[in-house]
Design an enzyme around this catalytic site. Structure first.
Site, short mmCIF file in Angstrom:
data_model
loop_
_atom_site.label_atom_id
_atom_site.label_comp_id
_atom_site.label_asym_id
_atom_site.label_seq_id
_atom_site.Cartn_x
_atom_site.Cartn_y
_atom_site.Cartn_z
N MET A 149 101.09 -41.58 81.13
CA MET A 149 102.51 -41.17 81.65
C MET A 149 103.19 -40.37 80.44
O MET A 149 104.32 -40.27 80.42
CB MET A 149 103.11 -42.25 82.11
CG MET A 149 102.63 -42.86 83.22
SD MET A 149 103.88 -43.66 84.59
CE MET A 149 104.53 -45.00 83.46
N HIS A 188 101.99 -42.61 72.07
CA HIS A 188 102.04 -43.25 70.57
C HIS A 188 100.60 -43.54 70.29
O HIS A 188 99.44 -43.50 70.72
CB HIS A 188 102.87 -44.51 71.00
CG HIS A 188 102.56 -45.45 72.26
ND1 HIS A 188 101.45 -46.05 72.01
CD2 HIS A 188 103.23 -45.64 73.31
CE1 HIS A 188 101.42 -46.65 73.09
NE2 HIS A 188 102.55 -46.50 74.01
N HIS A 209 98.16 -44.94 72.95
CA HIS A 209 97.22 -43.75 73.51
C HIS A 209 96.42 -43.08 72.71
O HIS A 209 95.16 -42.89 73.10
CB HIS A 209 98.37 -42.93 74.19
CG HIS A 209 99.17 -43.34 75.22
ND1 HIS A 209 100.84 -43.33 74.63
CD2 HIS A 209 99.23 -43.80 76.27
CE1 HIS A 209 101.35 -43.69 75.68
NE2 HIS A 209 100.50 -44.19 76.67
N LYS A 234 96.55 -53.47 77.30
CA LYS A 234 98.01 -53.62 77.17
C LYS A 234 98.50 -53.94 78.75
O LYS A 234 99.27 -54.99 78.83
CB LYS A 234 98.54 -52.43 76.57
CG LYS A 234 99.95 -52.38 77.03
CD LYS A 234 100.88 -53.04 76.17
CE LYS A 234 102.54 -53.21 76.28
NZ LYS A 234 102.97 -52.33 77.29
N ASP A 235 97.86 -53.25 79.64
CA ASP A 235 98.01 -53.33 81.18
C ASP A 235 96.93 -54.14 81.62
O ASP A 235 96.22 -53.64 82.38
CB ASP A 235 98.31 -51.87 81.65
CG ASP A 235 99.63 -51.33 81.08
OD1 ASP A 235 100.61 -51.83 81.30
OD2 ASP A 235 99.43 -50.68 80.03
N GLN A 265 96.27 -54.10 85.24
CA GLN A 265 95.96 -52.86 85.79
C GLN A 265 94.23 -52.46 85.56
O GLN A 265 93.87 -51.80 86.46
CB GLN A 265 96.71 -51.84 85.02
CG GLN A 265 96.45 -50.43 85.08
CD GLN A 265 97.71 -49.43 84.52
OE1 GLN A 265 98.38 -49.12 85.11
NE2 GLN A 265 97.05 -48.92 83.62
N VAL A 321 97.04 -51.94 70.90
CA VAL A 321 97.42 -51.68 69.34
C VAL A 321 98.83 -51.90 69.42
O VAL A 321 99.69 -51.97 70.16
CB VAL A 321 97.53 -49.97 69.36
CG1 VAL A 321 97.87 -49.72 67.97
CG2 VAL A 321 96.03 -49.56 69.52
N SER A 329 105.58 -46.98 75.31
CA SER A 329 106.59 -45.92 75.38
C SER A 329 107.90 -46.32 75.58
O SER A 329 109.02 -45.82 75.06
CB SER A 329 106.03 -45.05 76.70
OG SER A 329 104.88 -44.48 76.36
N ARG A 330 107.96 -47.68 76.20
CA ARG A 330 109.38 -48.04 76.40
C ARG A 330 110.15 -48.90 75.30
O ARG A 330 111.21 -48.85 75.58
CB ARG A 330 109.19 -48.99 77.83
CG ARG A 330 108.87 -48.65 79.00
CD ARG A 330 109.07 -49.45 80.15
NE ARG A 330 109.06 -48.82 81.56
CZ ARG A 330 107.84 -49.00 82.33
NH1 ARG A 330 107.02 -49.10 82.01
NH2 ARG A 330 107.96 -48.06 83.50
P1 AMP Z 1 100.97 -45.32 80.09
O1 AMP Z 1 101.38 -44.22 79.59
O2 AMP Z 1 102.07 -46.65 79.51
O3 AMP Z 1 100.88 -45.53 81.47
O4 AMP Z 1 99.55 -45.62 79.53
C1 AMP Z 1 98.59 -44.87 79.47
C2 AMP Z 1 97.27 -45.87 78.84
O5 AMP Z 1 97.44 -46.38 77.76
C3 AMP Z 1 97.22 -47.26 79.86
O6 AMP Z 1 95.86 -47.46 79.98
C4 AMP Z 1 97.59 -48.23 79.04
O7 AMP Z 1 97.12 -49.53 79.15
C5 AMP Z 1 97.34 -47.67 77.60
N1 AMP Z 1 98.12 -48.02 76.69
C6 AMP Z 1 99.62 -48.26 76.67
N2 AMP Z 1 100.08 -48.77 75.43
C7 AMP Z 1 98.76 -49.20 74.78
C8 AMP Z 1 98.78 -50.00 73.65
N3 AMP Z 1 99.70 -50.42 72.96
N4 AMP Z 1 97.45 -50.39 73.23
C9 AMP Z 1 96.54 -49.96 73.87
N5 AMP Z 1 96.62 -49.03 74.97
C10 AMP Z 1 97.68 -48.92 75.44
#
Ligand code: AMP
Length: 283
Positions: A32, A36, A39, A151-152, A155, A178, A188-189
């Site tokens: 989304m 960071h 990602h 992390k999710d 999901q 990470v 991101s939040r």
């Molecule tokens: P998002 O942009 O938050 O929807 O995340 C996109 C993808 O990045 C999803 O598969 C998340 O699980 C993964 N992601 C987000 N934060 C982390 C993190 N800290 N470590 C590893 N993967 C992450």
């Protein structure tokens, strides 16, 4: 070499078809945006295992409820492009909301059991939104391999089911979470956190670690393991817990007593001030 930016599904189909015709393997990382190091780890892993890496940036309205942060979700287009390039991504799929959900769009994918608890319980409709957009993104980008973050955690189980149940010809890969140096999972939040909240937020990592250590030392009673998390979190009454619970890692079943050899996932979600934080750890 700079990245290629694709904004329409039609162009994305054509490019992926042509890459496949050339015999290239395609790795895909859906996001989304406001990228960071978490990602970046997914993109790097995809780059190490595929000829071409497509990253999507799309803030999916279907997975947010009316009270959540869809309208203010952080954005940084230039920064995202830089991270994709530095992580050896090749293509950014960057569709608009109208491109993804044109007028008359009315399909929704519902996954069933695995979405009823944890995130699914506290965010009704969230996983329908996730499953629907991920299916559309996979059909648009036609990857051989898709990469998701641990992390999710829930999901990843939902998407694994989606891929299997719909016979989507793509293998799924899960990349470890990470973290910041003090244990907070990158997200991101996290930019929403006030300075003091940022310092306090490490308690989530500590709570997960305490329960996981108790499990590794032989504790198999689920409610006692949950108590380890709740006791640790009680040191920070400002953290408004939604759940701090453990479950069987592959099914999210919650037995009274885990089997000796069970693989268990410890999951926490809640609000610190206005920021919703989630994290997990696997035994
Ligand atoms: P998002 O942009 O938050 O929807 O995340 C996109 C993808 O990045 C999803 O598969 C998340 O699980 C993964 N992601 C987000 N934060 C982390 C993190 N800290 N470590 C590893 N993967 C992450």
């Amino acid at each position: 070499m700079s990245i290629i930016i694709i904004k329409t599904v039609k162009e994305m189909h054509a490019l992926s078809d042509s890459l496949r015709m050339q015999g290239k393997t395609i790795g895909f990382v859906p996001t989304m945006g406001f990228l960071h190091e978490g990602h970046a780890a997914l993109i790097q892993k995809a780059a190490s295992e595929n000829d071409i890496v497509i990253v999507s940036v799309f803030v999916n309205p279907l997975q947010f409820s009316a009270t959540e942060d869809y309208g203010i979700y952080p954005k940084n287009f230039e920064g995202d492009c830089a991270i994709i390039e530095q992580s050896h991504g090749n293509i950014l799929f960057y569709p608009t909301k109208d491109e993804m959900y044109p007028a008359n769009f009315s399909t929704s994918i519902s996954i069933g059991n695995i979405t009823n608890t944890f995130e699914g319980f506290f965010r009704p409709g969230h996983f329908e939104g996730v499953a629907t957009v991920v299916a559309k993104l996979l059909l648009s980008t036609k990857p051989h391999h898709a990469y998701f973050g641990q992390k999710d955690y829930q999901q990843t189980l939902v998407i694994q089911r989606l891929i299997q149940d719909l016979h989507i010809d793509c293998s799924m890969h899960i990349v470890p979470t990470v973290r910041e140096d003090d244990g907070l999972a990158k997200s991101s939040r996290n930019v929403y956190l006030q300075k003091e909240e940022r310092e306090q937020s490490t308690i989530i990592f500590k709570a997960l670690l305490n329960a996981k250590n108790a499990f590794l030392q032989g504790e198999r009673n689920r409610l006692i393991l949950n108590t380890y998390m709740h006791e640790t979190l009680s040191a920070l009454p400002q953290f408004d817990i939604q759940y701090a619970s453990c479950a069987e890692a592959e099914t999210l079943h919650e037995p009274d007593i885990f089997e000796e050899k069970s693989k268990v996932v410890f999951l926490i979600a809640g609000y610190l001030g206005k920021t919703r934080l989630i994290d997990n750890m696997v035994s």
